[in-house]
Write an enzyme that holds these catalytic residues in place. Structure first.
Site, short mmCIF file in Angstrom:
data_model
loop_
_atom_site.label_atom_id
_atom_site.label_comp_id
_atom_site.label_asym_id
_atom_site.label_seq_id
_atom_site.Cartn_x
_atom_site.Cartn_y
_atom_site.Cartn_z
N LYS A 1 68.01 23.30 -60.28
CA LYS A 1 69.14 23.19 -60.82
C LYS A 1 69.32 25.06 -61.48
CE LYS A 1 71.11 21.62 -59.50
NZ LYS A 1 70.45 20.67 -58.46
N ASN B 1 82.20 28.59 -37.78
CA ASN B 1 81.31 27.91 -37.98
C ASN B 1 80.26 26.77 -37.62
OD1 ASN B 1 79.69 26.04 -39.93
ND2 ASN B 1 80.99 24.72 -39.49
N GLY B 2 78.99 27.23 -37.50
CA GLY B 2 77.63 27.20 -36.62
C GLY B 2 77.13 28.59 -36.33
N GLU C 1 68.64 27.63 -59.18
CA GLU C 1 70.34 28.24 -58.22
C GLU C 1 71.45 28.93 -58.25
OE1 GLU C 1 71.51 25.14 -55.75
OE2 GLU C 1 71.20 23.41 -56.90
N CYS D 1 80.63 28.22 -43.39
CA CYS D 1 81.51 28.65 -43.20
C CYS D 1 82.92 27.41 -43.67
CB CYS D 1 81.22 29.15 -41.82
SG CYS D 1 80.28 30.32 -41.52
N HIS E 1 45.79 22.64 -63.84
CA HIS E 1 45.48 22.99 -62.80
C HIS E 1 46.05 24.45 -61.56
CE1 HIS E 1 43.17 19.43 -61.72
NE2 HIS E 1 44.11 18.78 -62.40
N TRP F 1 79.73 32.18 -43.86
CA TRP F 1 78.74 32.44 -44.73
C TRP F 1 77.38 32.93 -43.86
CZ3 TRP F 1 73.48 30.07 -43.66
CH2 TRP F 1 72.51 30.11 -44.52
N ARG G 1 82.16 25.82 -49.25
CA ARG G 1 80.80 26.50 -47.89
C ARG G 1 80.52 27.71 -47.31
NH1 ARG G 1 82.26 21.57 -45.07
NH2 ARG G 1 81.53 22.99 -43.02
N LYS H 1 77.84 25.20 -49.78
CA LYS H 1 77.33 23.19 -50.57
C LYS H 1 77.08 22.81 -49.55
CE LYS H 1 78.09 20.55 -52.68
NZ LYS H 1 77.49 20.06 -53.68
N GLU I 1 64.04 18.77 -59.90
CA GLU I 1 65.69 18.76 -60.00
C GLU I 1 65.97 20.20 -61.27
OE1 GLU I 1 67.61 18.50 -57.96
OE2 GLU I 1 70.00 18.58 -58.51
O1 M6R Z 1 74.48 17.65 -48.26
P1 M6R Z 1 72.69 17.73 -48.72
O2 M6R Z 1 72.41 16.19 -49.28
O3 M6R Z 1 72.50 17.48 -47.44
O4 M6R Z 1 72.31 18.63 -48.85
C1 M6R Z 1 70.66 18.93 -49.38
C2 M6R Z 1 71.36 20.23 -50.27
O5 M6R Z 1 71.27 21.67 -49.10
C3 M6R Z 1 71.29 20.96 -51.18
O6 M6R Z 1 71.08 19.46 -51.90
C4 M6R Z 1 71.03 21.49 -51.97
O7 M6R Z 1 69.81 22.16 -52.52
C5 M6R Z 1 72.35 21.89 -53.45
N1 M6R Z 1 72.74 23.04 -53.44
C6 M6R Z 1 71.17 21.28 -54.52
O8 M6R Z 1 71.84 21.68 -55.52
#
Ligand code: M6R
Length: 617
Positions: A494, A101-102, A497, A2, A513, A75, A27, A612, A490
């Site tokens: 990527k 927000n929250g 997501e 948000c 396994h 959000w 956000r 984000k 990672e």
């Molecule tokens: O701001 P942060 O690094 O604490 O965020 C952690 C995760 O929410 C963040 O890395 C998320 O997994 C990303 N969307 C990855 O690309």
């Protein structure tokens, strides 16, 4: 999670709020809304499910009508994305508007109380409960003014919030409050801005106040910014900070998406992370945060790294680095698990929190727990002055610059750079890393930005072509060993997501396994196979995959023959010491995810359901 924007001043509030919401759309972006005070002290609200563009379509008539207003990009937490659940929410008497927000955790109990008093609710949100609680306190005693009623209401709720509130009987006044979610106040010449981060007002002022936890402020052109504690109403002297952020940093600079811009910024961002810290000529790594507390690290029983998502992957690589070079035991924990499993923590532990945003609720809560138990807390954050950066005992900023694409790219490689510096520094200090090795490693580290630059230019076009062949894939496996096992995790994150293709990362040897059962001619497998790092074992893994007709996309070193001969697609990266290979290998994997997502028509910078900075549990 948000975004909030508010404005009072002499400019058109509609433009400031809408442009600010566009900057904060990273956000949260499932709905958006705006409220302005019209010339007759009435609140005009427009809100809708969808993006800021959808809001503009229904609200353009408000342009030029007001000098004070606020907006929200959502959000969803309580209640599905819908017009009704969008913010701003109005109180029953239509006099008070609130954006939030929250999460208000006890909203249900308050809602029951208010319902018994005759209040009704149009939405399923916790926010509508809070705005009506403010009305309730004003109705209860007509002597209670608007800011006081906000304070009373905030003292009744628990959870996490950043709020901005307007009241039509208090023209020109904005009341804000924060607990657990960020809020900045921009101070201009005869104007004030409010925003979840400074990006909406960076071109108007360089002066800002970051509201502290448990504080609220009443803002008006007449009386300026009056900050109080929410619990005691004690007056607080504002601490005005100078913003380092520039407009250029938060714009796309000719790239189609922020994510692509941020991928291409990595030679610079990794260099910036090392700047002033890595002094190769002098043979030193200067990190005040580590050096000032070196005894803590030296005497630590262990280091616990806590993080979420991509930052957690960086933490896993940090474990390999610190254990190899400093020989200090490291545990890496998901913040969300750590905080709820009654972990054993003592004052002999050093806890490192990694967070790009510095606002992740799970990481923040885990840190607070570790702090309560006496551990020394170190932060690795990208966002300067973020909540996590402020509660740690010491730390290092990654200095990667603002990361706006939801998928983390340059923040990840910057986190790896900091962890590498920490590992080398500790290893050198405690004698586990001899001087000759230290000197050769830091010289290699200094050249990593150039290696990334080479990878970007040599693989960009190739990866675009590879991506075209996998637009219709439904699953992907990512494999790597040693340092590149977390790099495989990672790479998979990527892809999933931003493209919504199911992807799993595994240590390559684990394939046999279980995941090997999935392999057939339709299964693409990305395998990270640099020369240094269990290469022979990886060769065997590739043979096992090819025996089952899997499609192999191999990331190998230049001049590789064995894996390349078996792979369907080959992406070459320069040879480095094993510990640097995740930084270099991640770059083509980011590009691969990016282009597959683009070719699938996905919204790369704002993938569905994500935001984000995750400021809720
Ligand atoms: O701001 P942060 O690094 O604490 O965020 C952690 C995760 O929410 C963040 O890395 C998320 O997994 C990303 N969307 C990855 O690309």
């Amino acid at each position: 999670m948000c975004g909030i924007v508010g404005y009072t001043g002499f400019q058109d509030a509609y433009d400031i709020v809408i442009n600010g919401l566009r900057r904060l759309e990273y956000r949260g972006y499932d709905s958006a809304g705006i409220v302005l005070e019209d010339g007759n002290n009435k609140l005009e609200v427009e809100k809708t499910k969808g993006k800021v563009d959808d809001l503009v379509r229904i609200s353009e008539n408000l342009k030029g009508t007001s000098k004070i207003g606020m907006g929200h990009t959502r959000w969803a937490t309580h209640g599905v994305p819908s017009d009704r659940n969008s913010h701003p929410h109005l109180s029953n008497n239509d006099k008070i508007a609130l954006v939030h927000n929250g999460i208000i955790e006890n909203y249900d109990t308050i809602k029951t109380m208010l319902t018994e008093k005759g209040f009704t609710f149009k939405s399923e949100t916790d926010t509508e409960v809070l705005v009506n609680l403010i009305q309730y306190f004003m109705d209860l005693n007509t002597e209670t003014d608007f800011p006081t009623a906000v304070r009373y209401a905030l003292n009744e709720v628990y959870g996490a919030y950043a709020i901005t509130v307007m009241h039509e009987d208090y023209p020109g006044v904005l009341v804000v409050g924060r607990l657990g979610s960020p809020l900045a106040i921009g101070i201009g010449e005869k104007e004030y801005f409010i925003a979840s981060d400074a990006s909406p007002f960076v071109e108007f002022t360089k002066e800002a106040i970051y509201l502290e936890e448990g504080h609220m402020a009443t803002i008006s052109l007449e009386n300026g910014v009056d900050i109080r504690t929410i619990s005691e109403n004690s007056k607080i002297e504002p601490e005005i900070q100078e913003l380092k952020l520039s407009l250029e940093q938060i714009e796309k600079g000719g790239y189609e998406h922020f994510m692509l811009k941020e991928i291409f910024e990595q030679p610079k961002s990794v260099h910036d992370t090392m700047r002033g810290r890595l002094l190769v000529d002098e043979g030193v790594i200067k990190m005040a945060g580590i050096w000032d507390h070196i005894e803590k690290f030296k005497n630590a029983n262990r280091i616990i790294i806590i993080a979420c998502g991509t930052s957690w992957h960086a933490g896993l690589i940090g474990e390999y680095l610190i254990e190899e070079y400093a020989r200090i035991p490291v545990e890496v924990e998901y913040a969300s698990e750590f905080r709820y499993r009654n972990p054993i923590i003592t004052d002999k532990d050093v806890v490192i929190a990694i967070s790009q945003s510095g606002e992740t609720a799970d990481t923040m809560a885990a840190l607070k727990l570790a702090k309560e138990k006496g551990a020394f807390i170190y932060g690795i954050c990208n966002v300067v002055d973020s909540s996590i950066a402020r509660i740690t005992d010491a730390g290092s900023y990654t200095h990667a610059g603002p990361e706006i694409g939801v998928a983390s790219t340059k923040a990840f490689t910057a986190q790896l750079t900091i962890l590498t510096l920490i590992a080398f520094k500790l290893g050198k200090h405690n004698g586990n890393l001899g001087n000759a090795d230290f000197m050769s490693l830091i010289a290699e580290l200094e050249a990593i930005p150039k290696r990334i630059e080479d990878v970007l230019s040599s693989t960009h076009e190739l990866v675009q072509n590879i991506a075209k062949d996998f637009v219709n894939a439904t699953n992907f496996l990512y494999l790597g060993r040693g340092y590149n096992y977390p790099a495989a995790l990672e790479g998979a994150l990527k892809l999933k997501e931003i493209s919504y293709i199911h992807a799993e990362g595994y240590p390559a040897a684990e394939m046999k396994h279980g995941p090997i059962a999935l392999i057939d001619e339709n299964m693409p497998i990305v395998i990270i196979a640099p020369k240094r790092g269990h290469y022979d074992k990886i060769v065997s893994n590739v043979q096992e995959i090819k025996a089952r007709k899997g499609k192999v996309i191999a990331v190998v070193n230049k001049g590789d023959t064995q894996v390349s001969a078996m792979a369907d697609y080959v992406i070459e990266i320069p040879e480095t010491s094993e510990c640097f290979s995740p930084i270099v290998a991640s770059v083509p994997l980011q590009l691969l995810a990016y282009y597959i997502a683009v070719y699938r028509g996905a919204n790369v910078d704002q993938p569905r359901n994500l935001a984000k900075s995750v400021t809720v549990e």
